[in-house]
Design a protein around this motif. Structure first.
Motif, PDB file in Angstrom:
ATOM      1  N   GLU A 265       0.829  -1.199   0.000  1.00 39.42           N
ATOM      2  CA  GLU A 265       0.000   0.000   0.000  1.00 39.42           C
ATOM      3  C   GLU A 265       0.868   1.256   0.000  1.00 39.42           C
ATOM      4  OE1 GLU A 265      -3.284   2.337   2.817  1.00 39.42           O
ATOM      5  OE2 GLU A 265      -2.553   0.326   3.382  1.00 39.42           O
ATOM      6  N   VAL A 266       0.597   2.158  -0.911  1.00 38.70           N
ATOM      7  CA  VAL A 266       1.391   3.383  -1.025  1.00 38.70           C
ATOM      8  C   VAL A 266       0.956   4.356   0.068  1.00 38.70           C
ATOM      9  CG1 VAL A 266       2.046   5.328  -2.495  1.00 38.70           C
ATOM     10  CG2 VAL A 266       1.637   3.062  -3.511  1.00 38.70           C
ATOM     11  N   LYS A 267       1.886   4.689   0.946  1.00 45.13           N
ATOM     12  CA  LYS A 267       1.616   5.674   2.002  1.00 45.13           C
ATOM     13  C   LYS A 267       2.164   7.046   1.628  1.00 45.13           C
ATOM     14  CE  LYS A 267      -0.185   2.650   4.875  1.00 45.13           C
ATOM     15  NZ  LYS A 267       0.459   2.340   6.164  1.00 45.13           N
ATOM     16  N   HIS A 268       3.262   7.042   0.870  1.00 47.50           N
ATOM     17  CA  HIS A 268       3.887   8.318   0.481  1.00 47.50           C
ATOM     18  C   HIS A 268       4.738   8.095  -0.764  1.00 47.50           C
ATOM     19  CE1 HIS A 268       5.714  12.200   0.545  1.00 47.50           C
ATOM     20  NE2 HIS A 268       6.883  11.795   1.033  1.00 47.50           N
ATOM     21  N   HIS A 269       4.351   8.704  -1.865  1.00 48.96           N
ATOM     22  CA  HIS A 269       5.112   8.577  -3.115  1.00 48.96           C
ATOM     23  C   HIS A 269       6.398   9.386  -3.005  1.00 48.96           C
ATOM     24  CE1 HIS A 269       6.118   8.314  -7.321  1.00 48.96           C
ATOM     25  NE2 HIS A 269       6.010   9.628  -7.473  1.00 48.96           N
ATOM     26  N   LEU A 270       7.515   8.693  -2.987  1.00 46.98           N
ATOM     27  CA  LEU A 270       8.837   9.323  -2.889  1.00 46.98           C
ATOM     28  C   LEU A 270       9.753   8.588  -3.868  1.00 46.98           C
ATOM     29  CD1 LEU A 270      10.199  11.618  -1.244  1.00 46.98           C
ATOM     30  CD2 LEU A 270      10.956   9.876   0.373  1.00 46.98           C
ATOM     31  N   PRO A 271       9.807   9.038  -5.123  1.00 47.60           N
ATOM     32  CA  PRO A 271      10.403   8.237  -6.198  1.00 47.60           C
ATOM     33  C   PRO A 271      11.893   7.963  -6.061  1.00 47.60           C
ATOM     34  CG  PRO A 271       9.887  10.459  -6.956  1.00 47.60           C
ATOM     35  CD  PRO A 271       9.243  10.312  -5.608  1.00 47.60           C
ATOM     36  N   GLY A 272      12.599   8.745  -5.248  1.00 49.71           N
ATOM     37  CA  GLY A 272      14.049   8.546  -5.135  1.00 49.71           C
ATOM     38  C   GLY A 272      14.471   7.406  -4.238  1.00 49.71           C
ATOM     39  N   VAL A 273      13.533   6.832  -3.487  1.00 49.65           N
ATOM     40  CA  VAL A 273      13.898   5.753  -2.559  1.00 49.65           C
ATOM     41  C   VAL A 273      14.463   4.566  -3.329  1.00 49.65           C
ATOM     42  CG1 VAL A 273      13.043   4.092  -0.863  1.00 49.65           C
ATOM     43  CG2 VAL A 273      12.219   6.452  -0.815  1.00 49.65           C
ATOM     44  N   GLY A 274      15.693   4.191  -3.003  1.00 54.24           N
ATOM     45  CA  GLY A 274      16.358   3.062  -3.654  1.00 54.24           C
ATOM     46  C   GLY A 274      17.078   3.404  -4.939  1.00 54.24           C
ATOM     47  N   MET A 275      16.898   4.633  -5.427  1.00 50.45           N
ATOM     48  CA  MET A 275      17.552   5.036  -6.673  1.00 50.45           C
ATOM     49  C   MET A 275      18.937   5.637  -6.367  1.00 50.45           C
ATOM     50  SD  MET A 275      15.238   4.149  -8.853  1.00 50.45           S
ATOM     51  CE  MET A 275      14.632   2.888  -7.727  1.00 50.45           C
ATOM     52  N   ASN A 276      19.691   5.956  -7.433  1.00 48.46           N
ATOM     53  CA  ASN A 276      20.998   6.622  -7.307  1.00 48.46           C
ATOM     54  C   ASN A 276      22.060   5.723  -6.671  1.00 48.46           C
ATOM     55  OD1 ASN A 276      22.552   9.124  -7.668  1.00 48.46           O
ATOM     56  ND2 ASN A 276      22.554   9.292  -5.437  1.00 48.46           N
ATOM     57  N   LEU A 277      21.835   4.404  -6.646  1.00 44.31           N
ATOM     58  CA  LEU A 277      22.758   3.466  -6.007  1.00 44.31           C
ATOM     59  C   LEU A 277      24.124   3.499  -6.688  1.00 44.31           C
ATOM     60  CD1 LEU A 277      23.107   1.120  -3.920  1.00 44.31           C
ATOM     61  CD2 LEU A 277      22.382  -0.421  -5.773  1.00 44.31           C
ATOM     62  N   GLN A 278      25.165   3.593  -5.877  1.00 50.23           N
ATOM     63  CA  GLN A 278      26.546   3.662  -6.387  1.00 50.23           C
ATOM     64  C   GLN A 278      27.441   2.716  -5.595  1.00 50.23           C
ATOM     65  OE1 GLN A 278      27.763   7.924  -6.670  1.00 50.23           O
ATOM     66  NE2 GLN A 278      25.560   8.367  -6.665  1.00 50.23           N
ATOM     67  N   ASP A 279      28.565   2.351  -6.204  1.00 53.03           N
ATOM     68  CA  ASP A 279      29.537   1.466  -5.556  1.00 53.03           C
ATOM     69  C   ASP A 279      30.893   1.657  -6.218  1.00 53.03           C
ATOM     70  OD1 ASP A 279      30.584  -0.532  -3.897  1.00 53.03           O
ATOM     71  OD2 ASP A 279      29.838  -2.194  -5.133  1.00 53.03           O
ATOM     72  N   HIS A 280      31.928   1.215  -5.534  1.00 54.66           N
ATOM     73  CA  HIS A 280      33.268   1.173  -6.116  1.00 54.66           C
ATOM     74  C   HIS A 280      33.571  -0.239  -6.605  1.00 54.66           C
ATOM     75  CE1 HIS A 280      34.539   4.741  -3.358  1.00 54.66           C
ATOM     76  NE2 HIS A 280      34.181   5.171  -4.555  1.00 54.66           N
ATOM     77  N   LEU A 281      34.173  -0.313  -7.769  1.00 58.69           N
ATOM     78  CA  LEU A 281      34.723  -1.566  -8.289  1.00 58.69           C
ATOM     79  C   LEU A 281      36.243  -1.532  -8.167  1.00 58.69           C
ATOM     80  CD1 LEU A 281      32.683  -2.038 -11.594  1.00 58.69           C
ATOM     81  CD2 LEU A 281      32.511  -3.463  -9.542  1.00 58.69           C
ATOM     82  N   GLU A 282      36.846  -2.711  -8.124  1.00 56.61           N
ATOM     83  CA  GLU A 282      38.306  -2.802  -8.109  1.00 56.61           C
ATOM     84  C   GLU A 282      38.727  -4.156  -8.682  1.00 56.61           C
ATOM     85  OE1 GLU A 282      39.566  -2.581  -4.022  1.00 56.61           O
ATOM     86  OE2 GLU A 282      39.026  -4.666  -3.616  1.00 56.61           O
ATOM     87  N   PHE A 283      39.983  -4.241  -9.065  1.00 54.16           N
ATOM     88  CA  PHE A 283      40.554  -5.546  -9.392  1.00 54.16           C
ATOM     89  C   PHE A 283      41.963  -5.616  -8.818  1.00 54.16           C
ATOM     90  CE2 PHE A 283      41.834  -2.954 -13.039  1.00 54.16           C
ATOM     91  CZ  PHE A 283      43.164  -3.309 -13.220  1.00 54.16           C
ATOM     92  N   TYR A 284      42.535  -6.818  -8.800  1.00 57.53           N
ATOM     93  CA  TYR A 284      43.871  -7.014  -8.248  1.00 57.53           C
ATOM     94  C   TYR A 284      44.882  -7.031  -9.384  1.00 57.53           C
ATOM     95  CZ  TYR A 284      40.831  -9.490  -4.876  1.00 57.53           C
ATOM     96  OH  TYR A 284      39.813  -9.862  -4.044  1.00 57.53           O
ATOM     97  N   PHE A 285      45.866  -6.160  -9.299  1.00 51.60           N
ATOM     98  CA  PHE A 285      47.015  -6.211 -10.201  1.00 51.60           C
ATOM     99  C   PHE A 285      48.080  -7.027  -9.484  1.00 51.60           C
ATOM    100  CE2 PHE A 285      47.328  -3.281 -13.936  1.00 51.60           C
ATOM    101  CZ  PHE A 285      48.320  -3.987 -14.606  1.00 51.60           C
ATOM    102  N   GLN A 286      48.405  -8.212 -10.007  1.00 50.49           N
ATOM    103  CA  GLN A 286      49.281  -9.137  -9.293  1.00 50.49           C
ATOM    104  C   GLN A 286      50.596  -9.374 -10.029  1.00 50.49           C
ATOM    105  OE1 GLN A 286      46.637 -12.577  -8.960  1.00 50.49           O
ATOM    106  NE2 GLN A 286      46.160 -12.011  -6.844  1.00 50.49           N
ATOM    107  N   TYR A 287      51.672  -9.477  -9.229  1.00 53.08           N
ATOM    108  CA  TYR A 287      53.011  -9.754  -9.750  1.00 53.08           C
ATOM    109  C   TYR A 287      53.683 -10.843  -8.921  1.00 53.08           C
ATOM    110  CZ  TYR A 287      52.810  -5.464 -12.536  1.00 53.08           C
ATOM    111  OH  TYR A 287      52.457  -4.501 -13.448  1.00 53.08           O
TER     112      TYR A 287
END
Length: 550
Positions: free
Chosen positions: A279-301
């Motif tokens: 049930e919609v109590k309050h329309h707030l379209p940004g909830v859960g949006m704009n998700l960001q994260d960092h990616l990385e990889f291993y440079f190995q020697y």
């Protein structure tokens, strides 16, 4: 039914801070709810065991993304803390505040009063820096920060020297005036033991009569009376319990948990809620949006000399390391092994660093296994200012069903080009004379990986999350903002979100330090306390960043 002044949902990096600060006044009755349990395991306390709690169901939500379309449809691991201390009890303990410009960027995105000068005093308030207080570092806060074993292994200093030889600056304190450059790395370890927010903020105040900590509590929804939050409902075993908040409910369940709880409560995009039969109590379209994260990889020697941690992976060696740590909290057990690092810019025209390095004197996976025989070293590298955006969306009105997580990693072309720079710049750094006595052939990516197309495919196959999800309930005033600059949920009285989900953009660095800072600053807002005086400390930006990459 139980009644409190404040209810905090989530005893993690932010929640433990809030519990400490809000219960400091004995007149405030505070409830802290956490789904997980005790953080007293040796695997949480011992810094070198960092890979164990992160990959253990008991201590972490073992979330996975949907198939990521720009990573060859891989499903990515997204663990989140499910224990007292939250992700500060399962993370790599790396302490990075971010660049000063990251916080100025927040303010430019509508988070009024969250620029660097206003945030720095709260970083200082939280911190007990081993070397003491100055204009940038705190000396009296709860959170212990140091450099582990002070770079005893020569490979740490070789990495810093290689950066210098490649033309980059050296910075003695990337959390001080100058982030950009190569230098020692800092970790949240105190007296050889992980310094989570549970240890730093919660343990000293657990006996306060006005603080109730409930573990094993799974919050199912925020209780609303019209547009006013009045409490929460939570499951404890087979019981469903209602707790009332006379003043405020504060969600500190993290970048996955907080938007999910809002959506389960009927707060979010109406189309998403209706699809999930909520049930919609309050329309707030940004909830859960704009998700960001960092990616990385291993440079190995491979390493010419037998001085790496690959020689410490046998049962006898591990046993000796563990015994020394148990006896006096010292040695290799007392460090996360990330003791040198760097922050550089990917190209000319980038104003502040967008590439981060963690150096490790081992060639090893996060699960503690070596992919080859012999000695090696690696540097974790990632492009840290991504433009790709994802989402966290509720799938069902059943609180036990995990939300759908989609990061859309590498959707934006700038992110792809950022990782190409990671590969080429790293090779140049490791090729310097400082590594001559150690460097013995590239394990990963492999010297045959050269063209843009080859690099792109390697990255799609090898890149991993750096475990920094954030920004899914962003702070600001635009149509997609979820909370205002006081951390209050737009359109709902008595409800705030305080954790890394409210970051407007992801900082250049690990997220535990800025999450703790946000909680320290928000605590003053919740209590109606005047903010700490703004700092006048300066920050370094390369004087010719428009035209020079280093």
């Amino acid at each position: 039914m139980s009644q409190f002044d404040y209810i905090i949902v989530g005893a993690g990096s932010a929640g433990c801070v809030l519990a400490n600060r809000l219960s400091a006044n004995p007149q405030h009755k505070v409830l802290l709810l956490e789904t997980g349990g005790s953080d007293k395991s040796i695997f949480i306390k011992m810094p070198t065991a960092l890979s164990i709690p992160m990959n253990t169901e008991k201590y972490a939500w073992q979330f996975h993304t949907e198939e990521e379309p720009y990573l060859n449809n891989r499903k990515m691991h997204c663990p989140r803390g499910k224990v007292l201390g939250g992700s500060s009890s399962i993370n790599g303990m790396v302490y990075v505040r971010g660049h000063a410009k990251d916080f100025d960027e927040w303010e430019s995105h509508g988070a009024k009063g969250w620029n660097y000068q206003t945030c720095l005093p709260y970083f200082k308030k939280a911190e007990a820096w081993l070397l003491g207080e100055d204009d940038y570092r705190g000396g009296k806060g709860p959170l212990g920060v140091n450099n582990g074993n002070n770079m005893v292994n020569p490979l740490y200093r070789a990495f810093i020297e290689a950066g210098k030889e490649a033309g980059y600056s050296v910075t003695n304190d990337y959390n001080g005036e100058q982030q950009e450059g190569f230098g020692p790395m800092h970790m949240t370890v105190k007296d050889g033991v992980r310094c989570s927010t549970s240890r730093a903020y919660l343990d000293p105040i657990k006996t306060r009569n006005n603080l109730t900590v409930v573990t094993g509590a799974k919050v199912t929804r925020v209780l609303l009376d019209g547009r006013h939050a009045k409490g929460v409902e939570y499951a404890l075993g087979d019981a469903l319990i209602t707790a009332k908040a006379d003043k405020e409910v504060v969600l500190s369940a993290g970048p996955i948990g907080s938007p999910h709880i809002l959506q389960l409560s009927g707060i979010g995009d109406s189309k998403i809620l209706e699809k999930a039969a909520i049930e919609v109590k309050h329309h707030l379209p940004g909830v859960g949006m704009n998700l960001q994260d960092h990616l990385e990889f291993y440079f190995q020697y491979r390493c010419k000399q037998p001085i790496t941690l690959n020689g410490k992976l046998g049962l006898i060696s591990k046993g000796l390391i563990g015994a020394k740590w148990i006896l006096n909290k010292s040695g290799l057990g007392a460090t996360n092994h990330f003791e040198s690092c760097a922050f550089i810019r990917s190209k000319a025209g980038v104003e502040w660093p967008d590439i981060q390095y963690h150096f490790l004197p081992a060639a090893i996976r996060y699960d503690g296994k070596s992919a080859f025989e012999g000695h090696g070293f690696q540097v974790h590298v990632g492009h840290n200012k991504p433009k790709s955006r994802g989402s966290v969306t509720v799938q069902s009105n059943d609180p036990a069903k995990a939300p759908k997580i989609q990061f859309n990693y590498l959707q934006h072309q700038d992110d792809i080009e950022g990782f190409r720079a990671c590969v080429r710049l790293t090779r140049e750094i490791i090729s310097q004379a400082a590594f001559y006595d150690y460097r013995d052939g590239e394990i990963q990516p492999g010297e045959h990986i050269q063209s843009d197309e080859e690099i792109d495919e390697f990255v799609r196959q090898a890149v991993e999350s750096a475990y920094h999800p954030s920004c899914s309930c962003k702070m600001g005033e635009d149509d997609m903002a979820v909370v205002d600059s006081e951390t209050r949920v737009h359109g709902i009285a008595g409800l705030r979100v305080v954790d890394s989900s409210i970051f407007p953009t992801i900082p250049n660095g690990n997220l535990n330090a800025p999450t703790i800072m946000v909680a320290e600053k928000a605590a003053d807002m919740i209590l109606g306390i005047s903010p700490l005086p703004s700092s006048t400390a300066s920050s370094f930006v390369h004087p010719d960043w428009h035209h020079q990459q280093r």
